[in-house]
Scaffold this motif. Structure first.
Motif, mmCIF file in Angstrom:
data_model
loop_
_atom_site.group_PDB
_atom_site.id
_atom_site.type_symbol
_atom_site.label_atom_id
_atom_site.label_comp_id
_atom_site.label_asym_id
_atom_site.label_seq_id
_atom_site.Cartn_x
_atom_site.Cartn_y
_atom_site.Cartn_z
ATOM 1 N N GLU A 320 36.617 36.420 44.777
ATOM 2 C CA GLU A 320 37.322 35.496 43.884
ATOM 3 C C GLU A 320 36.571 35.322 42.568
ATOM 4 O O GLU A 320 37.174 35.288 41.491
ATOM 5 N N THR A 323 36.981 38.327 40.315
ATOM 6 C CA THR A 323 38.301 38.339 39.668
ATOM 7 C C THR A 323 38.268 37.535 38.370
ATOM 8 O O THR A 323 38.774 37.976 37.335
ATOM 9 N N PHE A 324 37.654 36.346 38.410
ATOM 10 C CA PHE A 324 37.536 35.534 37.199
ATOM 11 C C PHE A 324 36.612 36.203 36.185
ATOM 12 O O PHE A 324 36.878 36.200 34.986
ATOM 13 N N TYR A 325 35.480 36.788 36.668
ATOM 14 C CA TYR A 325 34.536 37.437 35.757
ATOM 15 C C TYR A 325 35.169 38.624 35.057
ATOM 16 O O TYR A 325 34.874 38.905 33.890
ATOM 17 N N GLN A 327 38.218 38.950 34.194
ATOM 18 C CA GLN A 327 39.120 38.446 33.163
ATOM 19 C C GLN A 327 38.357 37.851 31.986
ATOM 20 O O GLN A 327 38.802 37.936 30.846
ATOM 21 N N ILE A 341 35.302 27.505 38.783
ATOM 22 C CA ILE A 341 34.203 28.474 38.888
ATOM 23 C C ILE A 341 32.967 27.797 39.479
ATOM 24 O O ILE A 341 32.271 28.354 40.331
#
Length: 786
Positions: A320, A323-325, A327, A341
């Motif tokens: 998870e 996925t944020f990193y 983006q 986060i």
């Protein structure tokens, strides 16, 4: 570029029939992206690809340069212990098949990676060494940010497990473990690997010697006790002989004393052996009790399942976060991230701490309940071995107890016989007997002690180092060349995807194939003249010709041998044959939007028609923003507006002549109603008058989407050319312009792609190699006079 449907255009002769245009000269692949189109896209996006490659490669190269070189050294441990049958030691409620699994080294790997006891043992050795042997460099693992507070053993052990050491099973099916150590110093890496291997081998040796050590320690105590007893016996005999004057015993008394001394020594030895066996038995029973308790805990423990669950949770949380990193890469190093986060980071930290706790507990269980390399049943194998040893020890104890009783009975018989000798002889005999018994027992105990020491040293443990670690000669990280190549490849792929995405979302026309995909007829292609103007005229906007300042992009007049001039001649030929059933005399040149090169095209086209011996009239019919007079260096007035407000026939002699057979009618004065003038009857009559006096009449009309003038004028011309500028004209704008012409029944002769850079489109450099070749031409490359 997204494909659009064919425009619906009404043909003059077939009202309402769908129009697809004349057969275009260049068509792209209508079914999909072919190789040439792909290479064209990549060539067009070369700067995006290059920037992406640099954006990825530069940080990777800098990181590889700044990062210190790391070296990996390894040693190999051979783990060898034969398993015993577990059927006799398994609890009745546990199925035997549950433990019959293939041999593996998971327990030993867990101990090597997670055992706190082992790590602290290695930490003590490294702290005692302090420096790398041979180089005398300080050990990097002992470096501390705060020199005032030296590192503790626990801190060094934690560093070892987290940063420096890891283990893995050797390939090939052998019961061997590779102990890997990583450090910025190759000699230090070898030192750590060897220290870990030796500490693990010592640990297994201590486990194997546990029962033998108990016997050896007991015998050492007994030897010391008997030695003291022997010294006391010798002193007692000596004192008695001096005090009583006894010098010798009678023969019978001597025999009895010898018999009693021998039996007495035998009884004492048997007693010592009995106590030794009892001590050994107690040690074995204690170890078995401890082991059975730990095995019970292991059977009832669900640490394995908890470890699997925690690891799955960690993988999910890391996924998870990644996925944020991906983006937003800046979040990876942001100390104050958004709440979601921060929550994921906190949960990941707690899960990793829980994983360490469970792994340490599991390693301690494995270390305590297993003595072999083997599998999960190694603890039960040790239990079976202990029970076998306990049974043997019990038999030995019972035998020694029986021997002590038997020797005691015979000793009582001899002591009864000794009581009949004189009192002095009896006393001396008793003292002599004690001395000889102590001497005999001491010798026997000394011999047993030596045997126990040999037996203890012979227990080597089940793991031994078969290959020590050596300082590596080459760093394994960072792999600078590989990292750079991978970064460049990733940048190439990612940049290519960006370039393809950019082109797919780009609505601009770039190549003739783009026009062909829209279903429009392509009647000509004109290359960009910017390079020519820069090279031959220094980038000037105008050049002098016969006293006039002519726009340098009118290359057909300034440089008839230029490649662009040849393109206009090809366009002239295509126009003449565009309508085989009609003699093309009036030509309308327009575009969808301003700035796409219609005035330059009409001027060059007029020049090449005149060069072909035709009597040509160039009319600037853009009454709103006229530019022909500026490009050809002539006055704006009088012009078309003046002709429309008179009833006189047009007089060629009154027109400006730019060259032989080339006449120019500028726009004239500003008109308040251009559309009405263009659509007036006087305009139609004027065009008919022009037809009678000129071979070719070219109208430079306003853009279609800016005004209706071009649409109105197109109904009175034999051919209509729509100019599209490469890299600027958008497909939907062009389609709107074509639809506007179709609405009034105009069937355009074709589209002209202007300012086309053949070098930016793969494949066209070969198609246009002859036409646009730099060496093509006749005579001088420059013409300064018309």
């Amino acid at each position: 570029m997204p494909e659009l449907p064919y425009p619906t255009v009404t043909d003059r002769t077939s009202p309402g029939a769908p129009y697809r245009g004349e057969e275009p000269f260049y068509y792209g692949d209508q079914d999909g992206l072919d190789l040439r189109a792909l290479l064209d896209i990549l060539l067009r996006g070369k700067w995006i690809i290059l920037a992406t490659m640099l954006a990825l490669a530069v940080p990777v190269v800098l990181y590889s340069i700044v990062s210190p070189s790391k070296y990996r050294a390894y040693s190999i441990l051979l783990v060898d212990k034969t398993d015993t049958d577990l059927a006799d030691v398994l609890p009745e409620q546990v199925p035997t098949a549950f433990w019959r699994q293939e041999r593996n080294l998971s327990n030993e790997l867990l101990v090597l990676d997670q055992s706190t006891e082992l790590a602290e043992s290695v930490a003590r050795r490294l702290m005692e060494a302090g420096r790398v042997p041979g180089t005398e460099r300080p050990l990097s693992i002992l470096n501390d940010d705060d020199p005032a507070t030296p590192l503790t053993v626990e801190e060094v052990a934690f560093r070892l497990q987290k940063e420096y050491i890891n283990s893995s099973m050797e390939t090939g099916g052998a019961d061997a473990i590779r102990v890997n150590a990583v450090s910025t110093d190759p000699a230090e890496a070898a030192l750590i690997a060897n220290a870990f291997s030796e500490a693990f081998a010592d640990l297994t040796q201590d486990q194997s010697r546990s029962s033998a050590s108990a016997s050896r320690e007991f015998l050492e105590d007994q030897v010391e006790t008997q030695n003291e007893r022997l010294r006391e016996a010798d002193a007692a005999v000596e004192d008695y002989m001096l005090q009583e004057g006894a010098v010798a015993l009678q023969e019978e008394t001597t025999r009895l004393v010898d018999q009693i001394a021998t039996l007495d020594a035998r009884r004492d030895q048997a007693s010592v052996n009995l106590q030794t066996k009892r001590a050994e038995l107690a040690a074995l029973q204690g170890e078995l009790a401890r082991l059975e308790g730990q095995l019970g805990d292991r059977l009832s423990s669900n640490l394995d399942g908890q470890l699997v669950t925690v690891r799955e949770q960690i993988q999910q949380l890391r996924g998870e976060l990644e996925t944020f990193y991906s983006q937003n890469p800046a979040l990876r190093t942001n100390p104050n991230p958004p709440a979601n986060i921060a929550r994921l980071r906190s949960e990941l930290q707690r899960a990793e701490s829980e994983q360490d706790r469970i792994a340490r507990a599991l390693s301690e269980q494995s270390l305590a309940s297993s003595t072999g390399p083997n599998d999960q049943a190694s603890g039960f194998s040790r239990a079976a071995e202990l029970r076998s040893q306990i049974s043997a020890a019990r038999v030995a104890v019972r035998g020694l107890e029986a021997e002590v009783r038997q020797v005691g009975a015979r000793l009582g018989q001899y002591e009864g016989e000794l009581s009949s000798v004189p009192e002095q002889s009896i006393e001396l005999a008793q003292l002599e007997r004690d001395r000889r018994a102590a001497e005999t027992l001491y010798g026997a105990l000394e011999q047993n002690l030596q045997q126990a020491r040999v037996a203890e040293q012979s227990q080597l443990g089940y793991a031994r180092v078969i290959r020590p670690a050596f300082p590596p000669t080459r760093a394994f990280s960072p792999l600078r060349v590989r990292n750079t190549v991978l970064a460049l490849l990733c940048g190439l792929v990612f940049g290519g995807l960006l370039a393809i995405g950019r082109v797919k979302l780009d609505h601009r026309i770039h190549t003739p194939d783009d026009l062909g995909k829209l279903g429009f007829p392509v009647i000509g292609t004109v290359p960009s003249t910017d390079t020519l103007v820069k090279e031959e005229y220094g980038g000037a906007e105008a050049a002098e010709v016969n006293g006039r300042m002519v726009d340098t992009h009118v290359v057909s007049l300034l440089n008839p041998m230029a490649t662009a001039s040849e393109s206009y001649r090809a366009l002239r030929t295509n126009i003449q044959f565009s309508r085989p059933d009609v003699v093309v005399q009036t030509i309308l040149v327009t575009s969808a939007n301003p700035g796409e090169g219609k005035s330059v095209t009409s001027s060059n086209l007029a020049v090449v028609f005149a060069q072909a011996g035709r009597r040509v009239l160039l009319v600037d019919s853009d009454l709103r923003r006229p530019t022909v007079h500026k490009k050809l260096g002539i006055p704006r007035e009088p012009g078309l507006v003046q002709e429309l407000f008179t009833d006189d026939e047009i007089n060629p002699d009154a027109l400006d002549r730019l060259a032989d057979d080339l006449y120019v009618l500028p726009a004239g004065s500003i008109a308040p109603n251009p559309s009405e003038l263009i659509g007036s009857r006087r305009m139609r009559d004027l065009i008919e008058d022009m037809r009678s006096k000129f071979d070719i009449i070219i109208f430079d009309a306003p853009p279609i989407l800016a005004a209706t003038d071009a649409v109105l004028l197109s109904t009175q011309c034999d051919a209509t050319l729509v100019i599209a500028r490469a890299g600027e004209t958008k497909d939907f704008e062009l389609q709107s312009a074509m639809t506007a012409l179709a609405d009034v029944g105009t069937k355009p002769s074709g589209l002209v792609l202007n300012a086309f850079d053949v070098r930016q489109a793969y494949g066209y450099r070969y198609k246009y190699a002859y036409r646009y070749g730099s060496s093509y031409g006749y005579g001088s490359s420059k013409v300064t006079e018309a």
